[in-house]
Design a protein around this motif. Structure first.
Motif, PDB file in Angstrom:
ATOM      1  N   ASP A 124       0.826  -1.214   0.000  1.00  0.00           N
ATOM      2  CA  ASP A 124       0.000   0.000   0.000  1.00  0.00           C
ATOM      3  C   ASP A 124       0.860   1.263   0.000  1.00  0.00           C
ATOM      4  OD1 ASP A 124      -2.034  -1.768   0.095  1.00  0.00           O
ATOM      5  OD2 ASP A 124      -2.773  -1.227   2.097  1.00  0.00           O
ATOM      6  N   ILE A 125       1.884   1.244   0.819  1.00  0.00           N
ATOM      7  CA  ILE A 125       2.770   2.420   0.881  1.00  0.00           C
ATOM      8  C   ILE A 125       3.451   2.615  -0.468  1.00  0.00           C
ATOM      9  CG2 ILE A 125       4.978   3.238   1.863  1.00  0.00           C
ATOM     10  CD1 ILE A 125       4.013   2.186   4.576  1.00  0.00           C
ATOM     11  N   GLU A 126       3.863   1.485  -1.069  1.00  0.00           N
ATOM     12  CA  GLU A 126       4.549   1.586  -2.349  1.00  0.00           C
ATOM     13  C   GLU A 126       3.621   2.159  -3.424  1.00  0.00           C
ATOM     14  OE1 GLU A 126       7.256  -1.725  -3.106  1.00  0.00           O
ATOM     15  OE2 GLU A 126       6.670  -1.443  -5.217  1.00  0.00           O
ATOM     16  N   VAL A 127       2.357   1.761  -3.416  1.00  0.00           N
ATOM     17  CA  VAL A 127       1.416   2.269  -4.429  1.00  0.00           C
ATOM     18  C   VAL A 127       1.339   3.797  -4.331  1.00  0.00           C
ATOM     19  CG1 VAL A 127      -1.028   2.401  -5.078  1.00  0.00           C
ATOM     20  CG2 VAL A 127      -0.004   0.182  -4.556  1.00  0.00           C
ATOM     21  N   LEU A 204       5.068  12.153   7.157  1.00  0.00           N
ATOM     22  CA  LEU A 204       5.045  11.209   8.265  1.00  0.00           C
ATOM     23  C   LEU A 204       3.909  10.233   8.059  1.00  0.00           C
ATOM     24  CD1 LEU A 204       2.855  12.027  10.832  1.00  0.00           C
ATOM     25  CD2 LEU A 204       4.323  13.994  10.737  1.00  0.00           C
ATOM     26  N   TYR A 205       4.099   9.047   8.633  1.00  0.00           N
ATOM     27  CA  TYR A 205       3.091   7.991   8.455  1.00  0.00           C
ATOM     28  C   TYR A 205       2.101   8.005   9.603  1.00  0.00           C
ATOM     29  CZ  TYR A 205       6.281   6.178   4.946  1.00  0.00           C
ATOM     30  OH  TYR A 205       7.085   6.054   3.838  1.00  0.00           O
ATOM     31  N   ILE A 224       9.546   0.314   7.745  1.00  0.00           N
ATOM     32  CA  ILE A 224       9.712   1.076   6.493  1.00  0.00           C
ATOM     33  C   ILE A 224      10.111   2.510   6.815  1.00  0.00           C
ATOM     34  CG2 ILE A 224       8.512   2.044   4.488  1.00  0.00           C
ATOM     35  CD1 ILE A 224       6.697  -0.432   4.547  1.00  0.00           C
ATOM     36  N   ALA A 225       9.391   3.103   7.769  1.00  0.00           N
ATOM     37  CA  ALA A 225       9.646   4.509   8.114  1.00  0.00           C
ATOM     38  C   ALA A 225      11.048   4.678   8.688  1.00  0.00           C
ATOM     39  CB  ALA A 225       8.615   4.974   9.127  1.00  0.00           C
ATOM     40  N   ASP A 229      14.039   7.544   8.063  1.00  0.00           N
ATOM     41  CA  ASP A 229      13.946   8.581   9.095  1.00  0.00           C
ATOM     42  C   ASP A 229      12.621   9.309   9.148  1.00  0.00           C
ATOM     43  OD1 ASP A 229      16.336   8.238  10.272  1.00  0.00           O
ATOM     44  OD2 ASP A 229      17.415   9.708   9.028  1.00  0.00           O
ATOM     45  N   SER A 230      11.528   8.622   8.830  1.00  0.00           N
ATOM     46  CA  SER A 230      10.232   9.280   8.939  1.00  0.00           C
ATOM     47  C   SER A 230       9.577   8.880  10.256  1.00  0.00           C
ATOM     48  CB  SER A 230       9.312   8.881   7.788  1.00  0.00           C
ATOM     49  OG  SER A 230       9.863   9.289   6.582  1.00  0.00           O
ATOM     50  N   GLU A 231       8.732   9.750  10.742  1.00  0.00           N
ATOM     51  CA  GLU A 231       8.057   9.472  11.995  1.00  0.00           C
ATOM     52  C   GLU A 231       6.779   8.659  11.737  1.00  0.00           C
ATOM     53  OE1 GLU A 231       6.927  12.157  15.806  1.00  0.00           O
ATOM     54  OE2 GLU A 231       8.001  13.152  14.204  1.00  0.00           O
TER      55      GLU A 231
END
Ligand SMILES: Nc1nc2c(ncn2[C@@H]2O[C@H](COP(=O)(O)OP(=O)(O)OP(=O)(O)O)[C@@H](O)[C@H]2O)c(=O)[nH]1
Ligand SMILES: [Mg+2]
Length: 363
Positions: A124-127, A204-205, A224-225, A229-231
């Motif tokens: 889903d994130i990749e899409v 951010l997710y 993945i995050a 370095d994403s929150e």
């Protein structure tokens, strides 16, 4: 100038549910995809215990929190960049936000359709990220064509360098690297800002989990995050939206949260994370009838901060009296702090710090 966080993600992941919980807004929520067509916009007060403590010093004054804007955008599907689903309309909405809150579905519910069949956060994130990258590739590609034409003209050397830097950027995007993770050549910084690419925005997710809270799916998003370095903020969207809807007061809200074993709402974490993603800070004033929190980007100078309060403060700025919140609370009043010689007189170059209490002196 407001600061806007956009809720972005596949259809039916719970964007409108989270938006309603944030804004108490009553946006339409349905179990079928593409329920949201026109974006919903709402403003949220930023909860800040420092403002509460400062306001307690001045019980006769009105407490005014600072605000952040949220936009609930239509769901995005594979090939959206080519016009599929809600297509290009949502892309211009994403372009208008300052930070992207990528909402990922991690709740299982057979009654809520999933466009990909079953829950799979990695796919889903990749899409979603692929669509944003494809759109950027197209936008940057158009500028690239223009730069190539210009480089054939007069001032070739400077233009050739710019072209080369731009080419490098397009190549990275083609490889699937979001622009926010790249170091940008100074020569193309301004042009890139003008182009306003989607993958350059802070991200951010927001993981929407069911009643059980954290699960294998939300942990996968965290992995993945962590890689870039994403929150990650975990929210029990439906529960929080329901609590916001039925609780008549703060106390009731705490009681309901307690029943779910929660201390705070994930929403509060989300608001603060949005603040961090946008590199914003808060300063306070206690002028006239109000004790008030204000938002400015990190690095803002005192005159520019003054302009938040009144547009002519920047021009008329003479100096800022800056107080430390802790010291102000300890002494109990601005007057006592001034008498103790603990008020810093700051000039035009002073860079405002998070938590400063400021009294602006203007001509
Ligand atoms: N079980 C469960 N259902 C949820 C949760 N959050 C949202 N839903 C349901 O999922 C469905 C879709 O929610 P929406 O908030 O409309 O989703 P959306 O992402 O805004 O969808 P679009 O506008 O179509 O893109 C609704 O039926 C919600 O009630 C949750 O935490 N648990
Ligand atoms: Mg929606």
């Amino acid at each position: 100038m407001g600061f806007t966080c956009g809720l972005v993600g596949l259809p039916n992941v719970g964007k409108s549910t989270i938006f309603n919980a944030l804004c108490g807004a009553g946006a339409r929520v349905e179990s079928y995809p593409f329920c949201t067509i026109e974006a919903n916009v709402g403003t949220v007060a930023v909860p800040d215990p420092r403002l509460d403590r400062l306001a307690a010093l001045y019980p006769d004054k009105k407490k005014v929190p600072t605000h952040l804007e949220f936009i609930d955008i239509a769901g995005l599907v594979a090939k959206a960049s080519e016009g599929e689903g809600m297509g290009n309309q949502f892309l211009s909405e994403i372009r208008s936000v300052d930070a992207i809150l990528h909402v990922v579905r991690c709740f299982a519910d057979a009654n809520v359709a999933h466009p990909g069949g079953e829950i799979d956060p990695v796919r889903d994130i990749e899409v979603v990220e692929t669509e944003l990258l494809l759109k950027d590739y197209e936008t940057l590609g158009r500028v690239w064509e223009r730069l190539k034409r210009e480089a054939k003209g007069a001032d070739r050397r400077a233009l050739a360098r710019r072209l080369e830097a731009w080419e490098g950027l397009v190549e990275k995007v083609a490889q699937g690297v979001p622009i926010r993770s790249l170091t940008i050549d100074r020569g193309i910084e301004a042009l890139l800002r003008e182009t306003s690419p989607l993958t350059a925005k802070s991200l951010l997710y927001v993981v929407n989990v069911g009643e059980e809270g954290e699960n294998e799916c939300s942990r996968a998003v965290k992995r993945i995050a962590g890689g870039h370095d994403s929150e990650v903020i975990v929210i029990r969207g439906r529960i929080e939206a329901e609590i916001v809807e039925v609780a008549a007061s703060e106390e009731e809200r705490s009681i309901y949260l307690g029943e779910w074993g929660l201390e705070n709402t994930g929403l509060e974490g989300l608001i603060h994370a949005g603040y961090r993603a946008l590199a914003l800070i808060t300063f306070f004033t206690f002028e006239g009838p109000e004790v008030r929190a204000w938002t400015v980007p990190k690095g803002t100078t005192a005159p520019k901060a003054g302009a938040k309060i009144h547009s002519d403060f920047e021009e008329r700025f003479v100096l800022a009296e800056v107080m430390n919140l802790g010291e102000l609370l300890a002494t109990g009043s601005g007057k006592a702090l001034r008498e103790a010689g603990h008020v810093h007189r700051a000039g035009h170059d002073y860079v405002v710090k998070d938590g400063d209490v400021i009294h602006f002196i203007c001509a």
